[in-house]
Motif scaffolding. Structure first.
Motif, PDB file in Angstrom:
ATOM      1  N   GLU A   1       0.829  -1.209   0.000  1.00 40.53           N
ATOM      2  CA  GLU A   1       0.000   0.000   0.000  1.00 40.53           C
ATOM      3  C   GLU A   1       0.861   1.255   0.000  1.00 40.53           C
ATOM      4  OE1 GLU A   1      -3.398   2.268   2.717  1.00 40.53           O
ATOM      5  OE2 GLU A   1      -2.506   0.381   3.406  1.00 40.53           O
ATOM      6  N   LEU A   2       1.895   1.265   0.850  1.00 34.60           N
ATOM      7  CA  LEU A   2       2.765   2.432   0.929  1.00 34.60           C
ATOM      8  C   LEU A   2       3.524   2.626  -0.384  1.00 34.60           C
ATOM      9  CD1 LEU A   2       4.026   4.736   2.505  1.00 34.60           C
ATOM     10  CD2 LEU A   2       5.654   3.116   3.499  1.00 34.60           C
ATOM     11  N   LYS A   3       3.992   1.547  -0.985  1.00 35.31           N
ATOM     12  CA  LYS A   3       4.703   1.643  -2.261  1.00 35.31           C
ATOM     13  C   LYS A   3       3.800   2.227  -3.336  1.00 35.31           C
ATOM     14  CE  LYS A   3       5.255  -2.043  -4.727  1.00 35.31           C
ATOM     15  NZ  LYS A   3       5.705  -3.372  -5.221  1.00 35.31           N
ATOM     16  N   ASN A   4       2.547   1.770  -3.415  1.00 35.59           N
ATOM     17  CA  ASN A   4       1.609   2.288  -4.423  1.00 35.59           C
ATOM     18  C   ASN A   4       1.320   3.769  -4.200  1.00 35.59           C
ATOM     19  OD1 ASN A   4       1.464  -0.246  -5.599  1.00 35.59           O
ATOM     20  ND2 ASN A   4      -0.343  -0.857  -4.423  1.00 35.59           N
ATOM     21  N   ARG A   5       1.206   4.165  -2.936  1.00 34.19           N
ATOM     22  CA  ARG A   5       0.940   5.568  -2.640  1.00 34.19           C
ATOM     23  C   ARG A   5       2.116   6.455  -3.053  1.00 34.19           C
ATOM     24  NH1 ARG A   5      -2.987   7.398   0.929  1.00 34.19           N
ATOM     25  NH2 ARG A   5      -4.520   5.832   1.573  1.00 34.19           N
ATOM     26  N   ILE A   6       3.320   6.000  -2.795  1.00 29.82           N
ATOM     27  CA  ILE A   6       4.504   6.786  -3.164  1.00 29.82           C
ATOM     28  C   ILE A   6       4.620   6.893  -4.679  1.00 29.82           C
ATOM     29  CG2 ILE A   6       7.028   6.816  -3.111  1.00 29.82           C
ATOM     30  CD1 ILE A   6       6.911   5.605  -0.337  1.00 29.82           C
ATOM     31  N   ILE A   7       4.398   5.783  -5.384  1.00 31.10           N
ATOM     32  CA  ILE A   7       4.479   5.809  -6.855  1.00 31.10           C
ATOM     33  C   ILE A   7       3.420   6.742  -7.439  1.00 31.10           C
ATOM     34  CG2 ILE A   7       4.170   4.409  -8.938  1.00 31.10           C
ATOM     35  CD1 ILE A   7       5.406   2.078  -7.434  1.00 31.10           C
ATOM     36  N   LEU A   8       2.196   6.685  -6.892  1.00 31.08           N
ATOM     37  CA  LEU A   8       1.131   7.577  -7.361  1.00 31.08           C
ATOM     38  C   LEU A   8       1.502   9.035  -7.104  1.00 31.08           C
ATOM     39  CD1 LEU A   8      -1.763   8.050  -8.421  1.00 31.08           C
ATOM     40  CD2 LEU A   8      -2.548   7.850  -6.053  1.00 31.08           C
ATOM     41  N   THR A   9       2.050   9.310  -5.933  1.00 33.97           N
ATOM     42  CA  THR A   9       2.444  10.677  -5.591  1.00 33.97           C
ATOM     43  C   THR A   9       3.509  11.193  -6.547  1.00 33.97           C
ATOM     44  OG1 THR A   9       1.947  10.312  -3.243  1.00 33.97           O
ATOM     45  CG2 THR A   9       3.403  12.143  -3.780  1.00 33.97           C
ATOM     46  N   LEU A  10       4.529  10.384  -6.799  1.00 31.01           N
ATOM     47  CA  LEU A  10       5.597  10.792  -7.710  1.00 31.01           C
ATOM     48  C   LEU A  10       5.065  11.004  -9.127  1.00 31.01           C
ATOM     49  CD1 LEU A  10       8.504   8.449  -6.522  1.00 31.01           C
ATOM     50  CD2 LEU A  10       8.183  10.877  -6.011  1.00 31.01           C
ATOM     51  N   GLY A  11       4.132  10.154  -9.548  1.00 33.26           N
ATOM     52  CA  GLY A  11       3.557  10.290 -10.881  1.00 33.26           C
ATOM     53  C   GLY A  11       2.772  11.583 -11.035  1.00 33.26           C
ATOM     54  N   LEU A  12       1.942  11.916 -10.054  1.00 30.45           N
ATOM     55  CA  LEU A  12       1.153  13.145 -10.127  1.00 30.45           C
ATOM     56  C   LEU A  12       2.036  14.381 -10.041  1.00 30.45           C
ATOM     57  CD1 LEU A  12      -1.951  12.178  -7.933  1.00 30.45           C
ATOM     58  CD2 LEU A  12      -1.743  12.177 -10.419  1.00 30.45           C
ATOM     59  N   LEU A  13       3.104  14.314  -9.233  1.00 27.23           N
ATOM     60  CA  LEU A  13       4.043  15.434  -9.167  1.00 27.23           C
ATOM     61  C   LEU A  13       4.759  15.620 -10.502  1.00 27.23           C
ATOM     62  CD1 LEU A  13       5.640  14.930  -5.621  1.00 27.23           C
ATOM     63  CD2 LEU A  13       3.934  16.625  -6.296  1.00 27.23           C
ATOM     64  N   LEU A  14       5.045  14.518 -11.177  1.00 23.81           N
ATOM     65  CA  LEU A  14       5.681  14.592 -12.495  1.00 23.81           C
ATOM     66  C   LEU A  14       4.751  15.253 -13.513  1.00 23.81           C
ATOM     67  CD1 LEU A  14       8.191  13.830 -14.147  1.00 23.81           C
ATOM     68  CD2 LEU A  14       7.083  11.645 -14.668  1.00 23.81           C
ATOM     69  N   VAL A  15       3.458  14.938 -13.437  1.00 25.41           N
ATOM     70  CA  VAL A  15       2.479  15.580 -14.320  1.00 25.41           C
ATOM     71  C   VAL A  15       2.457  17.090 -14.087  1.00 25.41           C
ATOM     72  CG1 VAL A  15       0.011  15.779 -14.831  1.00 25.41           C
ATOM     73  CG2 VAL A  15       1.045  13.522 -14.554  1.00 25.41           C
ATOM     74  N   TYR A  16       2.497  17.474 -12.823  1.00 27.12           N
ATOM     75  CA  TYR A  16       2.483  18.902 -12.483  1.00 27.12           C
ATOM     76  C   TYR A  16       3.723  19.607 -13.024  1.00 27.12           C
ATOM     77  CZ  TYR A  16       2.404  23.150  -9.660  1.00 27.12           C
ATOM     78  OH  TYR A  16       2.411  24.461  -9.251  1.00 27.12           O
ATOM     79  N   ARG A  17       4.877  18.962 -12.877  1.00 27.06           N
ATOM     80  CA  ARG A  17       6.110  19.574 -13.369  1.00 27.06           C
ATOM     81  C   ARG A  17       6.120  19.647 -14.901  1.00 27.06           C
ATOM     82  NH1 ARG A  17       7.823  23.068 -11.701  1.00 27.06           N
ATOM     83  NH2 ARG A  17       9.794  22.803 -12.832  1.00 27.06           N
ATOM     84  N   PHE A  18       5.539  18.652 -15.546  1.00 27.26           N
ATOM     85  CA  PHE A  18       5.444  18.691 -17.009  1.00 27.26           C
ATOM     86  C   PHE A  18       4.576  19.863 -17.459  1.00 27.26           C
ATOM     87  CE2 PHE A  18       3.148  17.545 -20.905  1.00 27.26           C
ATOM     88  CZ  PHE A  18       4.219  17.355 -21.780  1.00 27.26           C
ATOM     89  N   GLY A  19       3.444  20.070 -16.792  1.00 29.64           N
ATOM     90  CA  GLY A  19       2.551  21.171 -17.142  1.00 29.64           C
ATOM     91  C   GLY A  19       3.185  22.530 -16.941  1.00 29.64           C
ATOM     92  N   ALA A  20       4.148  22.628 -16.004  1.00 29.85           N
ATOM     93  CA  ALA A  20       4.806  23.913 -15.753  1.00 29.85           C
ATOM     94  C   ALA A  20       5.662  24.361 -16.925  1.00 29.85           C
ATOM     95  CB  ALA A  20       5.660  23.813 -14.489  1.00 29.85           C
ATOM     96  N   HIS A  21       5.945  23.469 -17.870  1.00 31.19           N
ATOM     97  CA  HIS A  21       6.762  23.812 -19.036  1.00 31.19           C
ATOM     98  C   HIS A  21       5.936  23.949 -20.313  1.00 31.19           C
ATOM     99  CE1 HIS A  21       9.759  22.233 -16.194  1.00 31.19           C
ATOM    100  NE2 HIS A  21      10.628  22.963 -16.849  1.00 31.19           N
ATOM    101  N   VAL A  22       4.617  23.859 -20.210  1.00 31.20           N
ATOM    102  CA  VAL A  22       3.733  24.000 -21.374  1.00 31.20           C
ATOM    103  C   VAL A  22       3.287  25.454 -21.480  1.00 31.20           C
ATOM    104  CG1 VAL A  22       1.593  23.262 -22.468  1.00 31.20           C
ATOM    105  CG2 VAL A  22       2.949  21.613 -21.171  1.00 31.20           C
ATOM    106  N   THR A  23       3.750  26.154 -22.500  1.00 26.20           N
ATOM    107  CA  THR A  23       3.452  27.572 -22.667  1.00 26.20           C
ATOM    108  C   THR A  23       2.004  27.778 -23.119  1.00 26.20           C
ATOM    109  OG1 THR A  23       5.745  27.894 -23.327  1.00 26.20           O
ATOM    110  CG2 THR A  23       4.240  29.699 -23.770  1.00 26.20           C
ATOM    111  N   LEU A  24       1.425  28.891 -22.700  1.00 20.97           N
ATOM    112  CA  LEU A  24       0.061  29.231 -23.111  1.00 20.97           C
ATOM    113  C   LEU A  24      -0.038  29.287 -24.637  1.00 20.97           C
ATOM    114  CD1 LEU A  24      -0.821  32.111 -20.599  1.00 20.97           C
ATOM    115  CD2 LEU A  24      -1.954  29.888 -20.748  1.00 20.97           C
TER     116      LEU A  24
END
Length: 448
Positions: A16-39
């Motif tokens: 359970e803890l491993k799945n939660r950490i992987i999900l957290t890292l994945g969503l943070l990666l999505v957020y960081r990817f969006g920070a580089h997408v220009t309007l």
């Protein structure tokens, strides 16, 4: 160190803890990817002038919290800050509005309604801040940077809509991390944005020292890193420091038909934090510090321009003197509204507990209030010192981008979020009979 790595490996043994950490890292990666997408509608190759505007003042703070998205005219340019502003407004309004006070006392159902109010207020704030950000782009970027035409209504409408959607999506990511991942999602998004600029700031400082642009060379860089680590330790002590107030619970008597069982009194503690206000006084103080420069900027007189220049220089003497004073004031204010000593005393009295040597009721509330005042004063001074420390290190030839990590909101947030996340991971490890990340010793065996 060996025990730490063993505990770290134990994290991946808990499914359970491993799945939660992987999900957290994945969503943070999505957020960081969006920070580089220009309007859409902006030429990303002509954003140099916007990046130069965020080297100081409010732009640098917003750019740090959004992980560079502000200076990249990203779809996440406003980041999660409108949600933070809405949360602060709702929390402060809860002091004066009875309906919000009632919701705060209604448990889970009240919390859900407050969250819904915060979400709608976030949208409203974003719809106000969005046009302001687009106007800043009009004023900063050259006309050729707008592919749909300068001052185009279609660009304005679509950009505000995208910025609002980006903030809502970031808010959704944060809530998903909190519910399905590990740690506080909103805080993690801010921390990741701050950490994203750390490598670049450290590299620029390294190049500066190695190229001979400043005196001291590599030895001074080593000293700077050591001082930075010491400041982090000081922040950890500030976040973790508590004053334990001993609480004694009266003996309870259980009487049956043929026996009487006397249960001894139980001694516990009330932990009063040295810094109960957290990072909020710094955020409030920074918000106030932007007002004089904005108001003075409306006038063209020499005095007004001087005031605007003084309150726009984050590393200036008078800016930091006023900034530190406001932090001390807001620390007392925010502690007073968030630490209900009267309610603590009433709850303690109802549960049969008392502080040795202090009568239950009003005297207990006065005692707790006096203790909070005594520990809040040094806590506020320590918080103010950490907040203005970047201005101190700048005077020792430290670059501004690297100096921002020596204190202020960014460092307090990083330390607080890291401690909270580690504590959550530790709770999973301890529940599965493993030692925590910050503990040493052999793995504990389950008790039958």
């Amino acid at each position: 160190m060996k025990k730490f790595f063993e505990s770290f490996l134990n994290v991946w043994k808990i499914e359970e803890l491993k799945n939660r950490i992987i999900l957290t890292l994945g969503l943070l990666l999505v957020y960081r990817f969006g920070a580089h997408v220009t309007l859409p509608g902006i030429d990303a190759t002509q954003l140099t002038s916007l990046a130069g505007q965020t080297d100081k003042g409010i732009g640098s703070i917003l750019d740090m919290f959004t992980g560079g998205a502000f200076s990249k005219a990203s779809v996440f340019a406003l980041g999660i800050m409108p949600y933070i502003s809405a949360s602060i407004v709702v929390q402060l309004m809860g002091i004066a509005i009875p309906y919000l006070q009632k919701l705060q006392k209604d448990g889970e159902s009240g919390r859900k309604k407050l969250n819904q109010i915060t979400r709608w207020l976030t949208i409203a704030i974003t719809l106000v801040q969005g046009p302001g950000y687009i106007y800043n782009l009009y004023r900063t970027l050259p006309n050729s940077a707008f592919l749909l035409g300068f001052d185009s209504f279609s660009f304005l409408f679509s950009s505000v809509l995208i910025l609002t959607t980006g903030t809502i999506f970031a808010m959704w990511l944060g809530e998903k991390i909190t519910d399905k991942g590990i740690g506080n999602g909103i805080s993690l998004l801010i921390m990741v944005g701050i950490l994203a600029r750390l490598p670049q700031a450290l590299y620029q400082e390294f190049v500066s020292k190695m190229s001979g642009q400043t005196t001291g060379g590599p030895m001074l860089l080593v000293i700077e890193v050591i001082v930075w680590l010491l400041i982090i330790i000081a922040c950890v002590l500030l976040v973790m420091a508590v004053r334990k107030i001993p609480v004694q619970y009266a003996r309870r008597t259980t009487t049956g038909d043929f026996e009487q069982d006397m249960m001894g009194g139980n001694r516990q503690w009330i932990p009063l934090k040295l810094n109960s206000a957290g990072v909020m006084p710094i955020i409030f103080a920074q918000a106030i510090m932007f007002i004089p420069a904005a108001v003075a900027g409306l006038s063209k007189s020499e005095t007004s321009q001087s005031i605007a220049g003084t309150f726009s220089d984050m590393f200036g003497l008078w800016y930091n003197v006023v900034f530190a004073s406001l932090i001390v004031i807001f620390t007392f204010f925010y502690t007073a509204i968030t630490v209900p000593t009267n309610k603590m005393a009433d709850d303690l009295k109802r549960s049969g507990g008392f502080i040795p040597g202090v009568k239950p009721g009003i005297e207990t509330a006065d005692f707790l209030d006096r203790i909070m005042s005594l520990i809040t004063f040094p806590g506020s001074l320590f918080l103010a010192l950490i907040a203005v420390f970047p201005a101190i290190v700048v005077s020792f030839s430290v670059q501004q981008s690297w100096a921002m990590f020596y204190g202020g909101t960014s460092l307090i947030i990083m330390v607080g979020v890291a401690i909270d996340t580690i504590q959550q991971i530790n709770s999973y490890l301890l529940n599965k009979h493993y030692d925590g990340l910050m503990k040493s010793g052999k793995n504990r065996k389950a008790v039958a």
